[in-house]
Design an enzyme around this catalytic site. Structure first.
Site, mmCIF file in Angstrom:
data_model
loop_
_atom_site.group_PDB
_atom_site.id
_atom_site.type_symbol
_atom_site.label_atom_id
_atom_site.label_comp_id
_atom_site.label_asym_id
_atom_site.label_seq_id
_atom_site.Cartn_x
_atom_site.Cartn_y
_atom_site.Cartn_z
ATOM 1 N N LYS A 16 0.830 -1.216 0.000
ATOM 2 C CA LYS A 16 0.000 0.000 0.000
ATOM 3 C C LYS A 16 0.860 1.260 0.000
ATOM 4 O O LYS A 16 0.600 2.196 -0.745
ATOM 5 C CB LYS A 16 -0.906 0.050 1.232
ATOM 6 C CG LYS A 16 -1.985 -0.966 1.333
ATOM 7 C CD LYS A 16 -2.972 -0.651 2.429
ATOM 8 C CE LYS A 16 -2.376 -0.103 3.712
ATOM 9 N NZ LYS A 16 -1.417 -0.998 4.386
ATOM 10 N N LYS A 48 -3.139 9.591 6.026
ATOM 11 C CA LYS A 48 -3.287 8.302 6.700
ATOM 12 C C LYS A 48 -3.963 8.594 8.027
ATOM 13 O O LYS A 48 -3.304 9.016 8.984
ATOM 14 C CB LYS A 48 -1.948 7.616 6.913
ATOM 15 C CG LYS A 48 -2.103 6.252 7.559
ATOM 16 C CD LYS A 48 -0.952 5.330 7.293
ATOM 17 C CE LYS A 48 -1.289 3.936 7.806
ATOM 18 N NZ LYS A 48 -0.258 2.951 7.462
ATOM 19 N N SER A 52 -0.174 3.542 14.016
ATOM 20 C CA SER A 52 0.377 3.023 15.269
ATOM 21 C C SER A 52 1.863 2.779 15.086
ATOM 22 O O SER A 52 2.261 1.985 14.230
ATOM 23 C CB SER A 52 -0.312 1.712 15.660
ATOM 24 O OG SER A 52 -1.697 1.909 15.844
ATOM 25 N N CYS A 178 4.582 -6.117 -6.605
ATOM 26 C CA CYS A 178 5.728 -7.027 -6.559
ATOM 27 C C CYS A 178 6.689 -6.636 -5.432
ATOM 28 O O CYS A 178 7.174 -5.507 -5.399
ATOM 29 C CB CYS A 178 6.488 -7.005 -7.885
ATOM 30 S SG CYS A 178 5.529 -7.585 -9.300
ATOM 31 N N TYR A 210 8.742 -3.994 -8.659
ATOM 32 C CA TYR A 210 9.554 -3.845 -7.450
ATOM 33 C C TYR A 210 10.361 -2.548 -7.530
ATOM 34 O O TYR A 210 10.983 -2.253 -8.547
ATOM 35 C CB TYR A 210 10.493 -5.040 -7.310
ATOM 36 C CG TYR A 210 11.489 -4.906 -6.191
ATOM 37 C CD1 TYR A 210 11.070 -4.853 -4.865
ATOM 38 C CD2 TYR A 210 12.859 -4.838 -6.468
ATOM 39 C CE1 TYR A 210 11.985 -4.738 -3.837
ATOM 40 C CE2 TYR A 210 13.786 -4.722 -5.442
ATOM 41 C CZ TYR A 210 13.337 -4.665 -4.124
ATOM 42 O OH TYR A 210 14.241 -4.528 -3.101
#
Length: 234
Positions: A16, A48, A52, A178, A210
């Site tokens: 994400k 966001k 935590s 990926c 990636y």
């Protein structure tokens, strides 16, 4: 102005943050009309709502020149690095849904592009009785589902798409992520895009390659450019 976009995962640690960063880098590189290396971006917002432990909000603050404070990126922060709903109990702090909604509205009015990174997946708890899918529905957010290229990807995609449909959350599409370099053949074996799209009844909008250096804006924007970006940032 684009519609606010929620980025959710099929699980934790699925990419994400990488996708959010890639879309942010793409926006700053190709869409921000007043982009300047020395001037904070006023058109891009990253949000966001809850976090935590140290992590994403610090990464976004360090990587991108945003006109947002840490508290504006994440208004509800807990020290304990566990699920926010559990961390809130542990630390004796309330989950203030009104606060995160107000900050979302503020950013929505200010920013041309607002990327909202979920706390986990659609089924992740925000409170004892409220999950991310509830928030997406109540805030009328369309979502991109990030599914990792690995065994189990097909069932994860189908289950999350079913939850989105049940909760009346519109999935704009799925992005396969990926965590290492894969060949086309390996992707077809682990997470076949056409099968996932057909069984989940949600379009696969690309494969996020990636990225070995998440601080490299050019790498991130190049990764985003391999996606169906016009159907993601609408």
């Amino acid at each position: 102005m684009t519609k606010p976009l929620l980025i959710v995962g099929s699980d934790t640690g699925v990419g994400k943050t990488v996708l959010t960063a890639a879309l942010a880098a793409y926006w700053l590189t190709y869409r921000d009309r007043n982009a300047s290396p020395n001037t904070p971006s006023t058109s891009l917002g990253i949000y966001k709502p809850l976090q935590s432990g140290e992590g994403d909000r610090e990464f976004y603050n360090q990587t991108f020149n945003l006109s947002q404070t840490l508290a504006e990126i994440t208004p509800l922060y807990f020290e304990t690095p566990i699920a926010p709903a559990i961390a809130a109990h542990k630390e004796g702090k309330p989950i203030d849904l009104g606060l995160i909604w107000q900050q979302f509205q503020k950013l929505q009015q200010q920013k041309e592009c607002l990327l909202v990174e979920s706390m986990g997946g659609l089924g992740s708890p925000i409170t004892d009785e409220y999950i991310v899918a509830d928030l997406a529905r109540d805030w009328a957010l369309e979502a991109i589902l990030v599914v990792p290229v690995r065994l189990g990807a097909i069932s994860q995609a189908i289950a999350n798409a079913a939850l989105a449909n049940l909760q009346k959350v519109k999935l704009r599409g799925i992005v396969l992520s990926c965590s290492q370099v894969y060949t086309t053949e390996e992707i077809e074996q682990l997470a076949p895009p056409q099968m996932i799209s057909r069984l989940a009844s949600v379009p696969v909008l690309g494969i996020l390659p990636y990225v070995n250096d998440l601080s490299d804006i050019s790498q991130l924007s190049l990764a985003a450019s391999e996606l169906d970006i016009e159907r993601i940032l609408i």
